[in-house]
Design an enzyme around this catalytic site. Structure first.
Site, PDB file in Angstrom:
ATOM      1  N   LYS A  71      -0.160   5.884  -7.777  1.00 30.47           N
ATOM      2  CA  LYS A  71       1.184   6.484  -7.768  1.00 30.47           C
ATOM      3  C   LYS A  71       2.218   5.510  -8.345  1.00 30.47           C
ATOM      4  O   LYS A  71       3.029   5.885  -9.167  1.00 30.47           O
ATOM      5  CB  LYS A  71       1.642   6.824  -6.341  1.00 30.47           C
TER       6      LYS A  71
ATOM      7  N   ARG B 209       6.244  10.444   3.865  1.00 32.81           N
ATOM      8  CA  ARG B 209       4.957  10.086   4.444  1.00 32.81           C
ATOM      9  C   ARG B 209       4.745  10.782   5.783  1.00 32.81           C
ATOM     10  O   ARG B 209       3.716  10.605   6.414  1.00 32.81           O
ATOM     11  CB  ARG B 209       4.886   8.584   4.637  1.00 32.81           C
TER      12      ARG B 209
ATOM     13  N   ARG C 121      -5.187  -5.652  -6.856  1.00 31.61           N
ATOM     14  CA  ARG C 121      -3.795  -5.384  -7.237  1.00 31.61           C
ATOM     15  C   ARG C 121      -2.919  -6.631  -7.124  1.00 31.61           C
ATOM     16  O   ARG C 121      -2.997  -7.387  -6.167  1.00 31.61           O
ATOM     17  CB  ARG C 121      -3.250  -4.286  -6.318  1.00 31.61           C
TER      18      ARG C 121
ATOM     19  N   ARG D 211      -0.581  -8.386  -2.263  1.00 31.09           N
ATOM     20  CA  ARG D 211       0.059  -7.948  -1.022  1.00 31.09           C
ATOM     21  C   ARG D 211      -0.820  -8.232   0.193  1.00 31.09           C
ATOM     22  O   ARG D 211      -2.017  -7.962   0.167  1.00 31.09           O
ATOM     23  CB  ARG D 211       0.345  -6.442  -1.096  1.00 31.09           C
TER      24      ARG D 211
ATOM     25  N   ARG E  35      -4.344   1.664   6.774  1.00 30.43           N
ATOM     26  CA  ARG E  35      -3.397   2.461   5.992  1.00 30.43           C
ATOM     27  C   ARG E  35      -4.022   3.791   5.576  1.00 30.43           C
ATOM     28  O   ARG E  35      -3.353   4.820   5.546  1.00 30.43           O
ATOM     29  CB  ARG E  35      -2.930   1.667   4.770  1.00 30.43           C
TER      30      ARG E  35
HETATM   31  P1  AMP Z   1       3.657   1.272  -0.128  1.00 28.28           P
HETATM   32  O1  AMP Z   1       4.151   0.184  -1.025  1.00 28.28           O
HETATM   33  O2  AMP Z   1       4.205   2.631  -0.498  1.00 28.28           O
HETATM   34  O3  AMP Z   1       2.165   1.281   0.041  1.00 28.28           O
HETATM   35  O4  AMP Z   1       4.275   0.952   1.338  1.00 28.28           O
HETATM   36  C1  AMP Z   1       3.956  -0.242   2.032  1.00 28.28           C
HETATM   37  C2  AMP Z   1       4.281  -0.109   3.505  1.00 28.28           C
HETATM   38  O5  AMP Z   1       5.677   0.172   3.672  1.00 28.28           O
HETATM   39  C3  AMP Z   1       3.570   1.040   4.215  1.00 28.28           C
HETATM   40  O6  AMP Z   1       2.269   0.693   4.639  1.00 28.28           O
HETATM   41  C4  AMP Z   1       4.526   1.291   5.389  1.00 28.28           C
HETATM   42  O7  AMP Z   1       4.390   0.304   6.393  1.00 28.28           O
HETATM   43  C5  AMP Z   1       5.888   1.095   4.749  1.00 28.28           C
HETATM   44  N1  AMP Z   1       6.415   2.362   4.163  1.00 28.28           N
HETATM   45  C6  AMP Z   1       6.643   2.642   2.849  1.00 28.28           C
HETATM   46  N2  AMP Z   1       7.123   3.892   2.679  1.00 28.28           N
HETATM   47  C7  AMP Z   1       7.210   4.418   3.922  1.00 28.28           C
HETATM   48  C8  AMP Z   1       7.612   5.694   4.437  1.00 28.28           C
HETATM   49  N3  AMP Z   1       8.022   6.681   3.605  1.00 28.28           N
HETATM   50  N4  AMP Z   1       7.554   5.896   5.780  1.00 28.28           N
HETATM   51  C9  AMP Z   1       7.161   4.913   6.624  1.00 28.28           C
HETATM   52  N5  AMP Z   1       6.737   3.703   6.216  1.00 28.28           N
HETATM   53  C10 AMP Z   1       6.762   3.440   4.883  1.00 28.28           C
END
Ligand code: AMP
Length: 218
Positions: A13, A88, A127, A160, A171
């Protein structure tokens, strides 16, 4: 054009949102990037979000919804946006609809990147992300020209912490639990398209352009 990219972590994404946003001159809203920036800058929100992110859990809705609504107000001044990592939860999806309706706006299309577990593990374990501009790389599939350095801005690349195998599993569990509800929410509105997240970069772009064209957006 207002798009949402849905899919598990590692579905591609972020990479596709980045490429498509550049190509179509759209604003990219990545809640993960905004949260990581806050963690790095040690803001009050960042300090609170950190403990959830480290475990691979979701940050509480109230915090993420407010943060995203603020971003939308900025994005609406532009030509449109691609949202990556939001919504989410079903509550986030509903709040997003309400916030857009208040601005006389709505989501045009939701792309669901359906992705196998093998692809996810392979992608996330390699990544690398730029600390300065957030650009995505992959050690094997999309390496930077100079090891550890961002092609775009010269920033340092990092792996990360939540891309470690144990946190990836957590996750994915979190994603699977709530994904169906969100997918159904948009399917019922007739604005959902599913493509495979298992394609490489080129195949993924082709599939993405295919659905945008089919829906008359490009
Ligand atoms: P991502 O970079 O989108 O994989 O997000 C990394 C982390 O940020 C996730 O594992 C969550 O802990 C937090 N996070 C990101 N977007 C959201 C969201 N829309 N709702 C809740 N937590 C989020």
């Amino acid at each position: 054009m207002r798009l949402i990219f849905l899919g598990p972590p590692g579905a591609g994404k972020g990479t596709h949102a980045q490429l498509l946003a550049e190509k179509l001159n759209l604003f990219r809203i990545s809640t993960g990037d905004i949260l990581r920036r806050n963690v790095k800058e040690e803001t009050a929100m960042g300090c609170e979000a950190k403990e959830y992110m480290e475990k691979g859990a979701l940050v509480p809705d109230e915090m993420v919804i407010q943060m995203t609504v603020n971003e939308i107000a900025r994005a609406e001044a532009n030509r449109g946006f691609i949202m990556d990592g939001f919504p989410r939860t079903l509550s986030q999806a509903q709040h997003l609809n309400e916030a857009l309706a208040k601005l006389d706006s709505r989501i045009d299309l939701v792309i669901n990147f359906e992705t196998s577990e093998a692809t996810i593990i392979e992608r996330l374990s390699g990544r690398m992300i730029c600390r300065s501009c957030g650009a995505n790389y992959h050690l094997k599939n999309l390496p930077p020209r100079r090891a550890g350095v961002c092609d775009k801005c010269g920033g340092r690349l990092f792996h990360r912490e939540d891309d470690e195998p144990e946190t990836i599993k957590e996750r994915l569990k979190v994603y699977e639990k709530i994904a169906t509800g969100i997918i159904n929410f948009y399917e019922e509105k007739g604005i959902l398209e599913t493509i495979s997240g298992d394609f490489g970069l080129e195949g993924g772009c082709e599939a993405l352009m295919g659905v945008l064209s089919k829906r008359g957006f490009i």
